[in-house]
Design a protein around this motif. Structure first.
Motif, PDB file in Angstrom:
ATOM      1  N   UNK A  94       0.861  -1.182   0.000  1.00 12.86           N
ATOM      2  CA  UNK A  94       0.000   0.000   0.000  1.00 12.86           C
ATOM      3  C   UNK A  94       0.891   1.224   0.000  1.00 12.86           C
ATOM      4  N   UNK A  95       0.634   2.148  -0.911  1.00  9.62           N
ATOM      5  CA  UNK A  95       1.450   3.350  -1.029  1.00  9.62           C
ATOM      6  C   UNK A  95       0.551   4.572  -1.150  1.00  9.62           C
ATOM      7  N   UNK A  96       0.886   5.619  -0.408  1.00  9.35           N
ATOM      8  CA  UNK A  96       0.096   6.847  -0.402  1.00  9.35           C
ATOM      9  C   UNK A  96       0.888   8.001  -1.005  1.00  9.35           C
ATOM     10  N   UNK A  97       0.178   8.896  -1.679  1.00 11.53           N
ATOM     11  CA  UNK A  97       0.771  10.123  -2.205  1.00 11.53           C
ATOM     12  C   UNK A  97      -0.292  11.217  -2.189  1.00 11.53           C
ATOM     13  N   UNK A  98       0.139  12.466  -2.332  1.00  8.60           N
ATOM     14  CA  UNK A  98      -0.793  13.593  -2.399  1.00  8.60           C
ATOM     15  C   UNK A  98      -0.938  14.022  -3.843  1.00  8.60           C
ATOM     16  N   UNK A  99      -2.169  14.023  -4.320  1.00  7.48           N
ATOM     17  CA  UNK A  99      -2.432  14.391  -5.710  1.00  7.48           C
ATOM     18  C   UNK A  99      -2.617  15.890  -5.872  1.00  7.48           C
ATOM     19  N   UNK A 100      -3.368  16.519  -4.983  1.00 10.42           N
ATOM     20  CA  UNK A 100      -3.617  17.951  -5.107  1.00 10.42           C
ATOM     21  C   UNK A 100      -4.016  18.540  -3.765  1.00 10.42           C
ATOM     22  N   UNK A 101      -3.868  19.856  -3.680  1.00 11.32           N
ATOM     23  CA  UNK A 101      -4.245  20.603  -2.477  1.00 11.32           C
ATOM     24  C   UNK A 101      -4.973  21.867  -2.916  1.00 11.32           C
ATOM     25  N   UNK A 102      -6.054  22.188  -2.231  1.00 14.48           N
ATOM     26  CA  UNK A 102      -6.755  23.443  -2.477  1.00 14.48           C
ATOM     27  C   UNK A 102      -7.028  24.124  -1.135  1.00 14.48           C
ATOM     28  N   UNK A 103      -6.984  25.433  -1.142  1.00 13.33           N
ATOM     29  CA  UNK A 103      -7.226  26.200   0.081  1.00 13.33           C
ATOM     30  C   UNK A 103      -8.399  27.145  -0.154  1.00 13.33           C
ATOM     31  N   UNK A 104      -9.388  27.071   0.727  1.00 10.32           N
ATOM     32  CA  UNK A 104     -10.577  27.917   0.623  1.00 10.32           C
ATOM     33  C   UNK A 104     -10.670  28.783   1.882  1.00 10.32           C
ATOM     34  N   UNK A 105     -10.512  30.104   1.752  1.00 14.48           N
ATOM     35  CA  UNK A 105     -10.665  30.981   2.928  1.00 14.48           C
ATOM     36  C   UNK A 105     -12.132  31.197   3.255  1.00 14.48           C
ATOM     37  N   UNK A 106     -12.448  31.325   4.534  1.00 15.22           N
ATOM     38  CA  UNK A 106     -13.814  31.653   4.948  1.00 15.22           C
ATOM     39  C   UNK A 106     -13.754  32.335   6.309  1.00 15.22           C
ATOM     40  N   UNK A 107     -14.821  33.005   6.649  1.00 12.90           N
ATOM     41  CA  UNK A 107     -14.824  33.785   7.878  1.00 12.90           C
ATOM     42  C   UNK A 107     -15.411  33.050   9.061  1.00 12.90           C
ATOM     43  N   UNK A 108     -14.802  33.260  10.223  1.00 18.28           N
ATOM     44  CA  UNK A 108     -15.351  32.765  11.488  1.00 18.28           C
ATOM     45  C   UNK A 108     -15.382  33.939  12.459  1.00 18.28           C
ATOM     46  N   UNK A 109     -16.397  33.982  13.283  1.00 18.58           N
ATOM     47  CA  UNK A 109     -16.564  35.112  14.197  1.00 18.58           C
ATOM     48  C   UNK A 109     -15.398  35.217  15.168  1.00 18.58           C
ATOM     49  N   UNK A 110     -14.901  36.429  15.340  1.00 18.71           N
ATOM     50  CA  UNK A 110     -13.817  36.717  16.270  1.00 18.71           C
ATOM     51  C   UNK A 110     -14.423  37.333  17.535  1.00 18.71           C
ATOM     52  N   UNK A 111     -14.570  36.523  18.555  1.00 12.20           N
ATOM     53  CA  UNK A 111     -15.230  36.997  19.775  1.00 12.20           C
ATOM     54  C   UNK A 111     -14.431  38.079  20.500  1.00 12.20           C
ATOM     55  N   UNK A 112     -13.154  38.223  20.158  1.00 11.15           N
ATOM     56  CA  UNK A 112     -12.362  39.283  20.778  1.00 11.15           C
ATOM     57  C   UNK A 112     -12.603  40.629  20.106  1.00 11.15           C
ATOM     58  N   UNK A 113     -13.328  40.629  19.007  1.00 13.74           N
ATOM     59  CA  UNK A 113     -13.686  41.869  18.326  1.00 13.74           C
ATOM     60  C   UNK A 113     -15.210  41.962  18.230  1.00 13.74           C
ATOM     61  N   UNK A 114     -15.806  42.270  19.370  1.00 11.24           N
ATOM     62  CA  UNK A 114     -17.252  42.386  19.484  1.00 11.24           C
ATOM     63  C   UNK A 114     -17.600  43.852  19.761  1.00 11.24           C
ATOM     64  N   UNK A 115     -18.608  44.358  19.046  1.00 11.57           N
ATOM     65  CA  UNK A 115     -18.921  45.781  19.118  1.00 11.57           C
ATOM     66  C   UNK A 115     -20.418  46.012  19.308  1.00 11.57           C
ATOM     67  N   UNK A 116     -20.735  47.238  19.746  1.00  9.09           N
ATOM     68  CA  UNK A 116     -22.119  47.624  19.993  1.00  9.09           C
ATOM     69  C   UNK A 116     -22.469  48.846  19.152  1.00  9.09           C
ATOM     70  N   UNK A 117     -23.528  48.724  18.374  1.00 11.60           N
ATOM     71  CA  UNK A 117     -24.050  49.854  17.613  1.00 11.60           C
ATOM     72  C   UNK A 117     -25.250  50.399  18.377  1.00 11.60           C
ATOM     73  N   UNK A 118     -25.074  51.547  19.019  1.00 10.18           N
ATOM     74  CA  UNK A 118     -26.106  52.109  19.883  1.00 10.18           C
ATOM     75  C   UNK A 118     -27.037  53.015  19.083  1.00 10.18           C
TER      76      UNK A 118
END
Length: 371
Positions: A94-118
């Protein structure tokens, strides 16, 4: 309008790196489900304050690995003697290799940057946020896109156990004691199947099919038997593509181990043996504060609606520090800086404005006046 956390500091790139790796082994096509969104309006119960967060840019790394499997036939040592096969598998591997790689950026909430619109009582201004509170738009409804498609796992060839031939052996084979005799009987069976195929195609068989469809089915059955019996001598090989995803959320430049590739075991987690699949993150164009007509940096408005000005980052992935598999420049929110929009443009009673924000970086994508 006021904010909850300090807004003018750049992200600390020398802080503790946040790296979250989630492994998902996929056997079917997967599409990430779009987040639910919600509209927030100024009400008495929330004291006319709308809370939102900004995104950090996470990287979903999709790795397509290929497993090449070889299974030796139980009678491989007799292959040269009883068959004309030259390509014979003598042992399992059994032999393994990597054929391809793709990177997809996406957003996740940053709880350290929380704001209030009054806002004030009676205000019609509203904001749209994702399920995790991430700001998407003000005074506008937008679709939160489905994303991060992952391709289907594919198999080339026919995986076998190496024992399929047992479905087609006769009584003589079962009663035979020596492996030599069993191999001889199998070889004779293969020759009989080949003769039967020739007779059918020439129309000289004792029992001929009644139509073309029946002939096709009979030939398919004989081919299946021949393949199974032949594999008992030659063995069998096939390839299987396996997709695994890893998510990394860096807050500093540098190199990160995504996973490791073991030639015999495939993609493994950190701490295992094998070549490291390395993600490199390097800022190529730092974010800058906007300037006015005189070329001077603008001041952040009082009680501003905070957004991100992202930096351009080069991300690359290589195997073992040598073989580069992926390289691309993208924008990432956490490597940029924070700025703000004047809140009065959204509460203007005559011509209120709207704004749409990038859900991956937190940048302003569009701003305009409501008609």
């Amino acid at each position: 309008m006021r904010f909850i956390t300090n807004i003018m500091k750049k992200n600390n790139r020398r802080g503790i790196t946040k790296v979250f790796i989630f492994l998902l082994i996929l056997s079917v096509q997967l599409m990430a489900t779009a987040q639910q969104t919600k509209l927030l309006t100024a009400e008495k119960h929330n004291e006319y304050g709308l809370v939102y967060t900004l995104p950090q840019t996470a990287l979903e790394i999709q790795v397509v690995a290929v497993k090449e499997k070889e299974v030796a036939g139980p009678f491989s040592k007799y292959a040269k003697m009883f068959t004309s096969a030259t390509d014979v598998i003598s042992k399992d591997s059994e032999k393994w290799s990597i054929e391809s790689v793709n990177v997809v950026p996406y957003g996740v909430a940053d709880d350290s940057n929380r704001y209030l619109m009054q806002l004030k009582a009676g205000s019609t201004t509203f904001i749209q946020v994702a399920e995790d509170g991430m700001l998407l738009a003000i005074n506008k409804e937008v679709d939160f896109p489905e994303e991060r498609d992952i391709e289907v796992v594919a198999i080339e060839g026919n995986p076998t156990t190496g024992k399929e031939y047992l479905e087609f052996v006769n009584e003589d084979f079962v009663s035979a004691i020596s492996s030599y005799k069993k191999a001889q009987i199998l070889a004779e069976e293969i020759m009989e199947i080949r003769d039967a195929k020739i007779s059918l195609t020439r129309g000289t068989a004792e029992t001929m099919p009644t139509d073309g469809k029946q002939l096709e089915l009979m030939l398919q059955s004989l081919a299946q038997q021949e393949k199974a019996l032949t594999n008992a001598f030659t063995g069998n090989s096939w390839k299987e593509r396996v997709v695994k995803t890893f998510t990394i959320l860096p807050d500093e430049e540098g190199d990160f181990v995504v996973c490791r590739l073991d030639a015999n075991s495939g993609l493994m987690g950190e701490g295992s043996k094998g070549q490291p699949l390395l993600l490199s993150v390097n800022v190529t164009d730092e974010a800058a504060l906007p300037v006015d007509a005189k070329g001077e940096e603008k001041k952040i408005p009082k009680d501003a609606v905070i957004y991100r000005i992202p930096s351009t980052v080069e991300i690359s992935i290589n195997l073992g520090g040598k073989n580069q598999l992926f390289k691309k420049e993208i924008q990432m929110g956490q490597f940029g800086m924070l700025f703000g929009l004047n809140p009065s443009i959204f509460t203007d009673k005559k011509e209120p404005s709207y704004a749409i924000f990038n859900p991956t970086t937190g940048a302003v994508e569009e701003i305009g006046t409501l008609k």
